[in-house]
Structure formats: C-alpha cells, structure tokens
Design a protein around this motif. Structure first.
Motif, PDB file in Angstrom:
ATOM      1  N   THR A 252       0.107 -35.747 -11.871  1.00 53.73           N
ATOM      2  CA  THR A 252      -0.713 -36.512 -10.951  1.00 53.73           C
ATOM      3  C   THR A 252      -0.483 -37.989 -11.257  1.00 53.73           C
ATOM      4  N   THR A 253      -0.947 -38.851 -10.387  1.00 50.55           N
ATOM      5  CA  THR A 253      -0.812 -40.287 -10.623  1.00 50.55           C
ATOM      6  C   THR A 253      -1.521 -40.676 -11.912  1.00 50.55           C
ATOM      7  N   GLU A 254      -2.695 -40.111 -12.143  1.00 56.44           N
ATOM      8  CA  GLU A 254      -3.453 -40.419 -13.355  1.00 56.44           C
ATOM      9  C   GLU A 254      -2.690 -39.976 -14.606  1.00 56.44           C
ATOM     10  N   GLN A 255      -2.104 -38.780 -14.579  1.00 61.39           N
ATOM     11  CA  GLN A 255      -1.326 -38.298 -15.719  1.00 61.39           C
ATOM     12  C   GLN A 255      -0.104 -39.185 -15.969  1.00 61.39           C
ATOM     13  N   TYR A 256       0.546 -39.604 -14.899  1.00 61.80           N
ATOM     14  CA  TYR A 256       1.714 -40.468 -15.025  1.00 61.80           C
ATOM     15  C   TYR A 256       1.334 -41.802 -15.666  1.00 61.80           C
ATOM     16  N   LEU A 257       0.246 -42.398 -15.194  1.00 62.70           N
ATOM     17  CA  LEU A 257      -0.203 -43.675 -15.750  1.00 62.70           C
ATOM     18  C   LEU A 257      -0.628 -43.533 -17.203  1.00 62.70           C
ATOM     19  N   GLU A 258      -1.259 -42.409 -17.552  1.00 58.07           N
ATOM     20  CA  GLU A 258      -1.633 -42.166 -18.945  1.00 58.07           C
ATOM     21  C   GLU A 258      -0.392 -42.054 -19.826  1.00 58.07           C
TER      22      GLU A 258
END
Length: 72
Positions: free
Chosen positions: A36-42
């Motif tokens: 997800t976008t959140e996982q990628y940013l993390e």
C-alpha cells in the motif's frame, strides 16, 4: 557501431523468446501482494539517509539558490 554491422537483431514483431520458467516467474510476480502507499512510505522512511558529503558532492545546476519547498 552502425546498424549494418549488427550480427543479429531482436525482432519484436515475432514476440520475445521466453521459456516456461520465464512465464511462471512473471505470473508469480503479477500475483504477488503489492504494498500500500502507507507501507511503501514506511519502507522508505526506514532507509538510512545518505551521508551529507555524498549529497554535497552531487552536481546540480549552477546559479541561483537550491530549490526548497519550505518558506524562509
């Protein structure tokens, strides 16, 4: 090298040669769970920042101030 000196050319109109292993690998990648976008940013945030010396040594356009998104 000129185009006439090439020994062989890749003819894409006839398709790209693949093996059954190639096809299986492509199917596995396509079916893999995506971030997800959140996982990628993390994941990006978990990476170490490059040393300042490396950043300072990078070439950039001459003249003017470096681009900044923050107001001074």
């Amino acid at each position: 090298m000129t185009s006439s000196s090439r020994r062989s050319e890749l003819n894409l109109t006839q398709g790209v040669p693949t093996t059954p292993e190639d096809v299986a690998a492509l199917r596995r990648v396509r079916a893999a769970r995506r971030l997800t976008t959140e996982q990628y940013l993390e994941a990006l945030a978990s990476l170490q920042a490059p040393p300042l010396e490396v950043l300072r040594a990078r070439k950039r356009a001459r003249g003017g101030e470096p681009f900044s998104l923050t107001q001074r």
